[in-house]
Motif scaffolding. Structure first.
Motif, PDB file in Angstrom:
ATOM      1  N   UNK A   1       0.787  -1.113  -0.153  1.00 15.69           N
ATOM      2  CA  UNK A   1       0.327   0.209  -0.083  1.00 15.69           C
ATOM      3  C   UNK A   1       0.714   1.400  -0.103  1.00 15.69           C
ATOM      4  N   UNK A   2       1.505   0.940   1.186  1.00 16.13           N
ATOM      5  CA  UNK A   2       3.540   2.154   0.836  1.00 16.13           C
ATOM      6  C   UNK A   2       4.007   2.492  -0.666  1.00 16.13           C
ATOM      7  N   UNK A   3       3.391   1.139  -1.349  1.00 15.23           N
ATOM      8  CA  UNK A   3       4.480   1.228  -2.208  1.00 15.23           C
ATOM      9  C   UNK A   3       3.373   2.140  -3.296  1.00 15.23           C
ATOM     10  N   UNK A   5       1.425   4.584  -3.190  1.00 14.74           N
ATOM     11  CA  UNK A   5       0.902   5.917  -2.705  1.00 14.74           C
ATOM     12  C   UNK A   5       1.605   7.197  -3.982  1.00 14.74           C
ATOM     13  N   UNK A   6       0.994   8.086  -4.367  1.00 13.55           N
ATOM     14  CA  UNK A   6       1.015   8.543  -5.377  1.00 13.55           C
ATOM     15  C   UNK A   6       2.830  10.209  -4.849  1.00 13.55           C
ATOM     16  N   UNK A   7       2.248  10.222  -2.792  1.00 12.07           N
ATOM     17  CA  UNK A   7       3.108  10.571  -2.065  1.00 12.07           C
ATOM     18  C   UNK A   7       4.603  10.319  -1.925  1.00 12.07           C
ATOM     19  N   UNK A   8       5.243  10.697  -1.864  1.00 12.09           N
ATOM     20  CA  UNK A   8       6.796  10.350  -1.587  1.00 12.09           C
ATOM     21  C   UNK A   8       6.342   9.998   0.135  1.00 12.09           C
ATOM     22  N   UNK A   9       6.978   8.879   0.660  1.00 12.93           N
ATOM     23  CA  UNK A   9       7.108   8.517   1.295  1.00 12.93           C
ATOM     24  C   UNK A   9       8.341   7.319   1.535  1.00 12.93           C
ATOM     25  N   UNK A  10       8.529   8.035   2.833  1.00 10.62           N
ATOM     26  CA  UNK A  10      10.120   7.342   3.365  1.00 10.62           C
ATOM     27  C   UNK A  10      10.224   7.012   5.045  1.00 10.62           C
ATOM     28  N   UNK A  22       9.464   4.889  -1.856  1.00 11.03           N
ATOM     29  CA  UNK A  22       8.745   4.320  -2.855  1.00 11.03           C
ATOM     30  C   UNK A  22       8.904   5.331  -3.689  1.00 11.03           C
ATOM     31  N   UNK A  23       8.205   4.899  -4.860  1.00 11.33           N
ATOM     32  CA  UNK A  23       7.536   5.282  -6.160  1.00 11.33           C
ATOM     33  C   UNK A  23       7.866   6.340  -6.714  1.00 11.33           C
ATOM     34  N   UNK A  24       6.437   7.141  -4.716  1.00 10.88           N
ATOM     35  CA  UNK A  24       6.482   8.146  -5.459  1.00 10.88           C
ATOM     36  C   UNK A  24       7.512   9.177  -5.282  1.00 10.88           C
ATOM     37  N   UNK A  25       8.365   8.995  -4.400  1.00 10.70           N
ATOM     38  CA  UNK A  25       9.777  10.081  -4.007  1.00 10.70           C
ATOM     39  C   UNK A  25      10.231   9.467  -4.389  1.00 10.70           C
ATOM     40  N   UNK A  26      10.737   8.188  -5.409  1.00 15.32           N
ATOM     41  CA  UNK A  26      11.185   8.633  -6.660  1.00 15.32           C
ATOM     42  C   UNK A  26      10.773   9.626  -7.622  1.00 15.32           C
ATOM     43  N   UNK A  27       9.725  10.019  -7.423  1.00 10.64           N
ATOM     44  CA  UNK A  27       9.152  10.685  -8.644  1.00 10.64           C
ATOM     45  C   UNK A  27       9.442  12.194  -8.400  1.00 10.64           C
ATOM     46  N   UNK A  28       9.173  12.529  -7.361  1.00 16.68           N
ATOM     47  CA  UNK A  28       9.205  13.669  -6.277  1.00 16.68           C
ATOM     48  C   UNK A  28      10.559  14.019  -6.632  1.00 16.68           C
ATOM     49  N   UNK A  29      11.230  13.294  -5.985  1.00 18.33           N
ATOM     50  CA  UNK A  29      13.106  13.695  -5.988  1.00 18.33           C
ATOM     51  C   UNK A  29      13.915  13.153  -6.926  1.00 18.33           C
ATOM     52  N   UNK A  30      13.356  12.201  -8.141  1.00 22.13           N
ATOM     53  CA  UNK A  30      14.901  11.919  -8.666  1.00 22.13           C
ATOM     54  C   UNK A  30      15.390  11.703  -9.014  1.00 22.13           C
ATOM     55  N   UNK A  31      15.517  10.299  -7.816  1.00 17.38           N
ATOM     56  CA  UNK A  31      16.253   9.471  -6.915  1.00 17.38           C
ATOM     57  C   UNK A  31      15.998   8.170  -6.848  1.00 17.38           C
TER      58      UNK A  31
END
Length: 447
Positions: A1-3, A5-10, A22-31
């Motif tokens: 479920x965390x994975x 989410x569209x939000x950046x979760x760390x 998660x994927x949202x964090x990858x999109x948000x910060x390009x890391x």
């Protein structure tokens, strides 16, 4: 479920190492996930920008707080400490909603709203005010001059403005230009009294490439060329040398100008407004001003009344300048007592509106308190203060007689003894003027 989410979760441990990204964090910060997991998060962000690390120290949850972890990122952050079964802190969870696009849209909307407000204000001012609204005063003397200037503005006729120094001749010239059909073209002022005689020709007519030693390589257009399509304002026209008067007359007659060193004329379409504080008719008689140029310039004569001729405008002008200068100096606008205003009304104002503004500015800068009083006002005036008779020295009838005589004398002086023009300026008939000249024994200079 965390994975998903569209939000950046760390998730980080107590040492600040990333355990989950998660994927949202990858999109948000390009890391990418494999780049950051297992490494300390402070290696990827500035430590002072990491709310999650601050929370590890305070153990205080964060709820819906705006945060800017990077210069180009805006987020809403929710973060909570994570404890084990024994209640010991073992890390933290951070959920960040990317609101960068929303923030940028809001900034663009704010800028657009500000520009729209300014545009509306400009349109409103343009509809509400005419350029002549800058000329303050409701006296008959100044309003009559404004009406004449507005009539002249609707034509392309040359205008000769005459009046004492400091009465606002350039302000009238600008208003005439801005009201005319030439208002989208240049208004080029030139002070004939401030230019050395040797430079007159190059300033007015310009010069061609290589015209003389020290000239700009590409040549230079003169003020007349720069005013093409618009208005050329010649202030202190009485200071123009005779040889330049001949060349200016040719421009007015032929609508063309020759640069220094040039052989080909350049066509120009210029409206000329001239101003002077000298008696040009007398200069014509003395031979220091050409009669043909005088008649060419004097199509519309615009006499500007001195401040002595419009004393009823002084209170409005004083308050206007106080308001203007309070904004300039970012100070509260002081009030002015009736007795202090009487000091302004007593003074003879040889420097006219320019002197009035200067004194009000000094008062604005140096006076203390919220009200201007006579006791602190008089030392701002020249020591040898020329004043009018005070109210205690003459009856009301005597004051009225003295004022009427002064106004008639001033009008005759302004019109160089022309009784018809003086009567028009005063708003009375010629017959009435003749009667009053005889009554007061006023000597009239022959026109």
């Amino acid at each position: 479920m965390l994975e998903t989410s569209r939000d950046a979760i760390a998730v980080i441990n107590r040492e600040g190492e990333v355990l989950f990204w998660n994927k949202g964090a990858e999109r948000t910060y390009n890391i990418r996930h494999d780049e950051i997991v297992g490494k300390k998060i402070k290696h990827f962000f500035r430590e002072e920008d990491l709310k999650v690390l601050q929370m590890l120290e305070t153990e205080q949850p964060v709820r819906d707080v705006y945060h800017r972890p990077r210069p180009d990122k805006h987020v809403m952050i929710n973060s909570s400490p994570v404890y084990d079964a024994e209640g010991r802190l073992i890390g933290a969870l951070s959920i960040e909603q990317d609101i960068t696009h929303t923030v940028k849209l809001n900034e663009e909307l704010s800028v657009a709203s500000s520009e729209l407000h300014q545009l509306k204000h400009q349109v409103y001012r343009k509809q509400l005010d005419s350029p002549f609204s800058k000329i303050k005063g409701k006296s008959a003397a100044i309003q009559q001059t404004v009406q004449l200037a507005m009539k002249a503005a609707k034509t392309d006729a040359t205008v000769l403005i005459f009046g004492e120094s400091g009465v606002g001749k350039e302000l009238f010239a600008q208003a005439i230009h801005e009201t005319s059909l030439r208002n989208e073209k240049p208004f080029i002022p030139i002070n004939c009294g401030a230019i050395p005689h040797a430079l007159f020709e190059s300033e007015l007519f310009g010069y061609e490439r290589g015209a003389y030693t020290g000239a700009a390589k590409e040549g230079k257009p003169g003020k007349i060329e720069l005013a093409d399509g618009g208005t050329l304002f010649l202030d202190e026209i009485g200071e123009l040398p005779l040889e330049m008067q001949v060349k200016l007359l040719r421009v007015l007659q032929e609508n063309e100008v020759y640069r220094i060193g040039g052989t080909t004329p350049k066509r120009v379409n210029v409206r000329v407004i001239a101003a002077t504080n000298r008696n040009l008719e007398k200069m014509v008689e003395e031979g220091s001003f050409r009669s043909d140029l005088f008649y060419r310039l004097n199509v519309v004569s615009l006499p500007i009344p001195s401040l002595r001729e419009r004393i009823e405008d002084i209170p409005e002008l004083v308050r206007f300048f106080l308001h203007e200068l309070s904004i300039k100096y970012q100070k509260p606008m002081p009030s002015i007592s009736a007795d202090a205003m009487h000091v302004f009304l007593e003074y003879d104002w040889p420097g006219n509106i320019r002197e009035l503004r200067n004194i009000v500015e000094r008062v604005m800068i140096l006076a203390e308190g919220g009200e201007i009083k006579p006791s602190e006002l008089r030392h701002f005036f020249p020591k040898r203060m020329a004043v009018k008779k005070s109210k205690g020295e003459a009856s009301l009838a005597e004051e009225k007689t003295m004022l009427e005589k002064e106004r008639i004398e001033a009008a005759l002086k302004k019109t160089y003894g022309n009784k018809s023009a003086a009567a028009k300026m005063l708003g009375i008939s010629r017959a009435t003027l003749y009667q009053k000249i005889k009554k007061y024994g006023i000597a009239v200079e022959k026109p």
